[in-house]
Design an enzyme around this catalytic site. Structure first.
Site, mmCIF file in Angstrom:
data_model
loop_
_atom_site.group_PDB
_atom_site.id
_atom_site.type_symbol
_atom_site.label_atom_id
_atom_site.label_comp_id
_atom_site.label_asym_id
_atom_site.label_seq_id
_atom_site.Cartn_x
_atom_site.Cartn_y
_atom_site.Cartn_z
ATOM 1 N N CYS A 131 0.836 -1.202 0.000
ATOM 2 C CA CYS A 131 0.000 0.000 0.000
ATOM 3 C C CYS A 131 0.870 1.251 0.000
ATOM 4 O O CYS A 131 1.383 1.664 1.045
ATOM 5 C CB CYS A 131 -0.926 -0.013 1.213
ATOM 6 S SG CYS A 131 -1.960 1.455 1.315
ATOM 7 N N CYS A 134 -0.469 4.118 2.129
ATOM 8 C CA CYS A 134 -0.360 3.905 3.581
ATOM 9 C C CYS A 134 1.089 4.093 4.037
ATOM 10 O O CYS A 134 1.341 4.691 5.082
ATOM 11 C CB CYS A 134 -0.778 2.495 3.982
ATOM 12 S SG CYS A 134 -2.248 1.869 3.195
ATOM 13 N N ASP A 135 2.043 3.544 3.268
ATOM 14 C CA ASP A 135 3.412 3.426 3.782
ATOM 15 C C ASP A 135 4.428 4.299 3.049
ATOM 16 O O ASP A 135 5.593 4.370 3.470
ATOM 17 C CB ASP A 135 3.877 1.959 3.677
ATOM 18 C CG ASP A 135 2.996 1.038 4.506
ATOM 19 O OD1 ASP A 135 2.425 1.516 5.511
ATOM 20 O OD2 ASP A 135 2.866 -0.141 4.148
#
Ligand code: NAP
Length: 302
Positions: A131, A134-135
């Site tokens: 992701c 997300c990261d």
């Protein structure tokens, strides 16, 4: 006893819930993780109609759930651990907790496919991610890799290129993604593409990960040092618990026609979980509305 139980809180499930609630059905949506499904891990959406300015995935999904709840949809955050779909009364279990419904709409979507590395599980959170939104921030200003050549890989590469040097690793000599995103990737000075290349292994290193790369003939290419590696090699349907109960295709997607009716009466499948030619938010939303309407017909006819 519910009229309709919806499993999964992505665009298909939320839309099914909105339509079911507005039709006056006693409906409940179960979500095992976070509302929004894959859309919640998407940074910006440019192809959802009605939003000339791009809208963030999480924001769009928040609006979906707000609208559905305002219409009367109940949402519970529990994972379904067992399905009993065969009988007149459908029973779904979350651990010891049992839900009973006259009809079920399955919208468990799909999740990112693994790359297939031996130590893949161990590397997750230690340089390997599925992701980018997300990261990605963990690797700001550091070199990263994206593996894959579809829409997701393209979107991830563009998202990461705003803050890092990106190497896109693709196993063929042309991208699967053929749209405007693919053009942007080709033109982005922060993105280099390694064609005809696969990741053979990934090992933790001082700066993150060392990727051993091979060409289409299995010959070694120079290894790549990256701080992070984002895997975007497609998706797999969330249908594990349905195996042996209703018809799935060879890849595990639920077989249901445009009316979303599965091989079990009273059970409907909508969104990315359903075998279909175009997996997009708009088609998931469309499926959700159809599934709710089919469930309503099914209940009326009984
Ligand atoms: P996808 O379209 O299935 O593409 C997967 C990519 O990964 C392909 O390029 C494939 O290579 C490559 N790949 C598969 N297995 C691999 C492996 N083991 N090793 C290396 N590479 C591998 O998946 P996706 O990009 O996640 O998209 C899924 C669906 O969502 C699609 O229908 C897509 O259109 C849709 N989507 C739409 C949007 C949007 O419209 N904004 C955004 C994201 C996703 P090959 O090309 O050689 O097969």
């Amino acid at each position: 006893m519910l009229d309709v139980l919806i499993v999964g809180g992505g665009p298909a499930g939320m839309t099914a819930g909105l339509y079911a609630a507005r039709a006056g059905l006693d409906s409940l949506l179960l979500e095992g993780e976070l509302i929004g499904g894959q859309v919640s891990t998407t940074n910006m959406l440019e192809n959802y109609p009605g939003f000339p300015e791009p809208i963030g995935g999480p924001e769009l999904m928040m609006r979906f759930s707000e609208q559905a709840e305002r219409a009367g949809l109940k949402i519970e955050y529990r994972p379904v651990t067992r399905f009993e779909l065969g009988g007149e009364i459908k029973r779904l279990y979350s651990g010891e907790h049992v839900y009973q419904a006259r009809s079920v709409i399955l919208t468990m979507g799909a999740r990112r496919r693994k790359l297939g590395l031996e130590n893949e599980e161990a590397l997750v959170g230690r340089g390997l991610s599925y992701c980018a939104t997300c990261d990605g921030a963990f690797y700001r200003g550091k070199p990263v890799a994206v593996v894959g050549g579809g829409e997701t890989a393209v979107e991830d590469a563009l998202y990461l290129a705003a803050q890092s040097k990106v190497t896109l690793i693709h196993r063929r000599d042309s991208l699967r993604s053929a749209g405007i995103g693919a053009r942007r990737v080709m033109e982005n000075p922060n993105i280099q593409i390694l064609w005809n290349t696969r990741v053979a292994s990934a090992q933790p290193s001082a700066n993150g990960l060392t990727l051993r790369l091979i060409d289409e003939n299995g010959q070694d290419r120079p290894p790549l040092e990256v701080a992070g590696c984002f895997v975007a090699v497609g998706t797999q349907p969330g249908s594990e618990l349905l195996k042996g109960q209703l018809e799935l295709d060879e890849a595990g997607y639920v077989v249901a026609s445009e009316d979303t009716q599965t091989s079990i009466p009273g059970v409907f499948a909508a969104g990315d979980l359903r075998k279909k030619p175009l997996k997009q938010i708009v088609t998931a939303v469309s499926d959700g509305a159809v599934a709710a309407s089919m469930a309503l017909n099914w209940l009326h006819n009984r």
